[in-house]
Design a protein around this motif. Structure first.
Motif, PDB file in Angstrom:
ATOM      1  N   LEU A 154      10.533  -7.248  -7.790  1.00  0.00           N
ATOM      2  CA  LEU A 154       8.664  -6.194  -7.178  1.00  0.00           C
ATOM      3  C   LEU A 154       8.012  -5.832  -8.770  1.00  0.00           C
ATOM      4  N   GLU A 155       9.053  -6.277  -9.916  1.00  0.00           N
ATOM      5  CA  GLU A 155       8.416  -5.978 -11.231  1.00  0.00           C
ATOM      6  C   GLU A 155       7.215  -6.562 -11.180  1.00  0.00           C
ATOM      7  N   TYR A 156       7.872  -7.832 -11.060  1.00  0.00           N
ATOM      8  CA  TYR A 156       7.206  -8.890 -11.492  1.00  0.00           C
ATOM      9  C   TYR A 156       6.444  -9.809 -10.641  1.00  0.00           C
ATOM     10  N   THR A 157       6.835  -9.933  -9.463  1.00  0.00           N
ATOM     11  CA  THR A 157       6.464  -9.891  -8.145  1.00  0.00           C
ATOM     12  C   THR A 157       5.145  -9.735  -7.417  1.00  0.00           C
ATOM     13  N   THR A 158       4.744 -10.051  -6.224  1.00  0.00           N
ATOM     14  CA  THR A 158       4.391  -8.968  -5.865  1.00  0.00           C
ATOM     15  C   THR A 158       4.909  -9.605  -4.030  1.00  0.00           C
ATOM     16  N   LEU A 159       5.685  -9.455  -4.229  1.00  0.00           N
ATOM     17  CA  LEU A 159       7.446  -9.800  -3.623  1.00  0.00           C
ATOM     18  C   LEU A 159       7.043  -7.955  -2.329  1.00  0.00           C
ATOM     19  N   ALA A 160       7.262  -6.839  -3.079  1.00  0.00           N
ATOM     20  CA  ALA A 160       6.830  -6.006  -1.976  1.00  0.00           C
ATOM     21  C   ALA A 160       5.953  -5.893  -0.804  1.00  0.00           C
ATOM     22  N   ALA A 161       5.024  -6.035  -0.929  1.00  0.00           N
ATOM     23  CA  ALA A 161       3.697  -6.966   0.299  1.00  0.00           C
ATOM     24  C   ALA A 161       5.098  -7.261   1.403  1.00  0.00           C
ATOM     25  N   ALA A 162       6.336  -7.989   0.834  1.00  0.00           N
ATOM     26  CA  ALA A 162       7.158  -9.048   1.900  1.00  0.00           C
ATOM     27  C   ALA A 162       6.907  -7.432   2.690  1.00  0.00           C
ATOM     28  N   PHE A 163       7.492  -6.967   2.900  1.00  0.00           N
ATOM     29  CA  PHE A 163       8.568  -5.700   3.137  1.00  0.00           C
ATOM     30  C   PHE A 163       7.339  -4.784   4.020  1.00  0.00           C
ATOM     31  N   ILE A 202      -5.709  -9.015  -0.228  1.00  0.00           N
ATOM     32  CA  ILE A 202      -6.653  -9.255   0.505  1.00  0.00           C
ATOM     33  C   ILE A 202      -7.801  -8.136   1.378  1.00  0.00           C
ATOM     34  N   PRO A 203      -8.699  -7.009   0.567  1.00  0.00           N
ATOM     35  CA  PRO A 203      -9.125  -6.542   2.024  1.00  0.00           C
ATOM     36  C   PRO A 203      -9.837  -6.683   3.207  1.00  0.00           C
ATOM     37  N   THR A 204      -9.302  -6.287   5.200  1.00  0.00           N
ATOM     38  CA  THR A 204      -9.273  -7.086   5.450  1.00  0.00           C
ATOM     39  C   THR A 204     -10.581  -6.010   5.731  1.00  0.00           C
ATOM     40  N   GLY A 205     -11.169  -4.960   5.799  1.00  0.00           N
ATOM     41  CA  GLY A 205     -12.249  -4.409   6.492  1.00  0.00           C
ATOM     42  C   GLY A 205     -12.072  -3.487   6.715  1.00  0.00           C
ATOM     43  N   HIS A 206     -10.949  -3.512   7.443  1.00  0.00           N
ATOM     44  CA  HIS A 206     -10.596  -2.527   8.392  1.00  0.00           C
ATOM     45  C   HIS A 206      -9.797  -1.064   8.050  1.00  0.00           C
ATOM     46  N   ARG A 207     -10.030  -0.142   7.955  1.00  0.00           N
ATOM     47  CA  ARG A 207      -9.859   0.931   7.691  1.00  0.00           C
ATOM     48  C   ARG A 207      -8.686   2.456   9.165  1.00  0.00           C
ATOM     49  N   THR A 208      -7.836   2.543   8.727  1.00  0.00           N
ATOM     50  CA  THR A 208      -7.244   3.631   9.848  1.00  0.00           C
ATOM     51  C   THR A 208      -6.896   4.547   9.139  1.00  0.00           C
ATOM     52  N   ARG A 210      -3.975   6.071  10.487  1.00  0.00           N
ATOM     53  CA  ARG A 210      -2.190   6.156  10.235  1.00  0.00           C
ATOM     54  C   ARG A 210      -1.438   7.421   9.494  1.00  0.00           C
ATOM     55  N   ASP A 211      -1.980   7.843   8.590  1.00  0.00           N
ATOM     56  CA  ASP A 211      -1.140   8.087   7.585  1.00  0.00           C
ATOM     57  C   ASP A 211      -1.242   9.260   8.050  1.00  0.00           C
ATOM     58  N   GLY A 212      -2.539   9.969   8.096  1.00  0.00           N
ATOM     59  CA  GLY A 212      -3.161  11.455   8.040  1.00  0.00           C
ATOM     60  C   GLY A 212      -4.334  11.239   7.445  1.00  0.00           C
ATOM     61  N   GLY A 213      -4.495  12.197   6.996  1.00  0.00           N
ATOM     62  CA  GLY A 213      -6.264  12.588   6.369  1.00  0.00           C
ATOM     63  C   GLY A 213      -7.107  11.237   6.289  1.00  0.00           C
ATOM     64  N   ARG A 214      -7.889  10.876   5.412  1.00  0.00           N
ATOM     65  CA  ARG A 214      -8.815  10.847   5.446  1.00  0.00           C
ATOM     66  C   ARG A 214      -8.603   8.481   5.469  1.00  0.00           C
ATOM     67  N   PRO A 215      -9.716   8.072   5.870  1.00  0.00           N
ATOM     68  CA  PRO A 215      -8.912   6.505   6.607  1.00  0.00           C
ATOM     69  C   PRO A 215      -8.891   5.714   5.603  1.00  0.00           C
ATOM     70  N   ALA A 216      -7.949   5.236   5.376  1.00  0.00           N
ATOM     71  CA  ALA A 216      -7.400   4.147   3.896  1.00  0.00           C
ATOM     72  C   ALA A 216      -7.867   2.956   4.397  1.00  0.00           C
ATOM     73  N   ALA A 217      -8.245   1.904   3.718  1.00  0.00           N
ATOM     74  CA  ALA A 217      -8.423   0.510   4.210  1.00  0.00           C
ATOM     75  C   ALA A 217      -7.682   0.180   4.014  1.00  0.00           C
ATOM     76  N   LEU A 218      -7.666  -0.978   4.780  1.00  0.00           N
ATOM     77  CA  LEU A 218      -5.730  -2.240   5.686  1.00  0.00           C
ATOM     78  C   LEU A 218      -6.202  -3.450   4.214  1.00  0.00           C
ATOM     79  N   TYR A 219      -5.294  -4.292   4.049  1.00  0.00           N
ATOM     80  CA  TYR A 219      -4.968  -5.057   3.401  1.00  0.00           C
ATOM     81  C   TYR A 219      -4.269  -6.062   3.755  1.00  0.00           C
ATOM     82  N   ARG A 220      -4.304  -7.270   3.980  1.00  0.00           N
ATOM     83  CA  ARG A 220      -3.518  -8.292   4.156  1.00  0.00           C
ATOM     84  C   ARG A 220      -2.896  -8.980   2.750  1.00  0.00           C
ATOM     85  N   ARG A 221      -1.457  -9.639   2.181  1.00  0.00           N
ATOM     86  CA  ARG A 221      -1.326 -10.296   1.899  1.00  0.00           C
ATOM     87  C   ARG A 221      -2.472 -10.973   0.854  1.00  0.00           C
ATOM     88  N   GLY A 222      -2.353 -10.871  -0.266  1.00  0.00           N
ATOM     89  CA  GLY A 222      -3.237 -12.074  -1.110  1.00  0.00           C
ATOM     90  C   GLY A 222      -2.057 -12.997  -1.902  1.00  0.00           C
TER      91      GLY A 222
END
Lengths: 241, 241
Positions: A154-163, A202-208, A210-222
């Motif tokens: 997780l420190e030196y790659t973007t693999l967190a997004a794999a989860f 990569i921002p998808t342009g969608h918002r959600t 689901r975490d409550g509060g202000r809508p958050a931007a949704l992303y895909r793995r880059g």
DNA sequence: CCAAAAGTGTTATTAATACACCCATGC
DNA sequence: GCATGGGTGTATTAATAACACTTTTGG
């Protein structure tokens, strides 16, 4: 390499074992199966099995086992070789060396035992590492290696997004770091840090919302795989000998 | 793990191969042997061999091979598992999977073929990776993996010192980084950076003038294995898929 | 309105870099 | 003296961390 005596080559049984990690219910969890036969009957073990034939590629065997256990195919997850374990006593029946693979998968509604009849279940790695669970063979130390590999990757790659699922929020990504590392990260600095890495997300342009509060931007793995500079966790210096 | 059909287990031959790296004559070099038999007769290959018996530990086999080739024992160098290679076609004679180890050794006056009769020689990795040398089996890509592993390990561990003799100067350590990474580092900032890491190096109190100029302090390897924070090399972002 | 989470701006601290300068030797 | 490399000081720049504050939803 191949020496001068091909007529006297010891041959050994080779298994492929899988350390499949996910983030689930606020904890890092690993997929384990309950052993139905001796040795270690009734204890938890990594899913895996002997390579299907002398001609089956090791990598292919890992993908096959993973599909059998989870129904997931290689393009939906991260799969990498962890290491090979081969001390002579690790299986009491016979010499078995095992090539272990590490898989990082999102928390999907899992087809419990897809195709295969074995009862696979998610177990928090904390239970395993705290000796709260009986683990077959040398699999406890393999799991420890797998967790350490995941943590440092997780420190030196973007693999967190794999989860994460296909589309995810910045907070969901941050929770992955927090849970895997066991730390708290500042949401504001984290947001800035991640968005400043070109092509991590990569921002998808969608918002959600689901975490409550202000809508958050949704992303895909880059498309970036390696982080320069890394995102460092604070840890005590590790010494040797 | 071990499935329900122990009577139908395919067994395969297992070799242990060594990627032994050193810094020598201003270049990163790897120990290779010229193959005396087919296949790939006359081509260069990694030293290695089949595990000696079904009861020999893999790690022990690596140490044994290393002692045979170099005369070095495990306490004089760094030895770690690199990865396992097992595509079915990698040896044209039969299915062979190989567990590869990476060794980092200082540039010692090597007993050329210590005990063993095979002609082992140092080859600059640049020759190997530039296709300037004919390499047997899949060993070229294994060497590429070994070099990449060594390069990245210099960033976040103190392993650069494994390339140095028992006592070495700061400049000799810096040359390791410069040669392995192929970069130039500022001697003054490097000196400060390394000395600021607690227990990376231990001053011996001795001095030498072997590099010319003002006498330099001599150091031994310290007890720290992991660097926090790492010493980062500048590199272009690596992308995936 | 309030609570909760998203996201931006600002500042203090710390680390990385560039480079001027002095030190201690061999010749 | 002069060349060579060893080692320290210092200014500039960049990255990190801490946190005040505004935004946008649900209830």
């Amino acid at each position: 390499m191949p020496s001068e005596k091909p007529w006297r080559i010891p041959k050994v049984a080779v298994t492929v074992d899988l350390a499949v990690l996910t983030v689930r219910d606020g904890a890092l969890q690993i997929l384990l199966v309950k052993r139905g036969i001796e040795p270690y009957q009734g204890m938890l073990a990594l899913p895996g099995g002997f390579i299907a034939s002398t001609e089956e590629d090791i990598e292919a065997a890992a993908e096959r086992e993973l599909a059998e256990e989870t129904g997931l195919t290689a393009d939906q997850l991260h799969l990498e070789q962890l290491r090979t374990y081969g001390t002579p006593e690790r299986d009491p029946r016979q010499r078995v060396i095992t090539v272990c693979y590490l898989a990082l998968v999102p928390d999907l509604p899992m087809p419990t035992a897809g195709g295969d009849a074995r009862a696979a279940s998610w177990v928090p790695v904390a239970h395993v590492l705290n000796d709260d669970a009986e683990i077959a063979f040398d699999h406890r130390s393999i799991i420890a290696d797998a967790v350490e590999r995941a943590r440092s990757k997780l420190e030196y790659t973007t693999l967190a997004a794999a989860f994460c699922r296909t589309e995810f929020t910045m907070t969901e990504l941050r929770r992955v770091y927090e849970i895997v590392w066991g730390v708290e990260l500042d949401p504001r600095n984290f947001h800035r840090k991640i968005t400043s890495v070109d092509r991590f997300l990569i921002p998808t342009g969608h918002r959600t919302t689901r975490d409550g509060g202000r809508p958050a931007a949704l992303y895909r793995r880059g498309t970036v795989a390696v982080l320069h500079p890394p995102i460092l966790r604070n840890s005590d210096p590790v010494t040797v000998s």
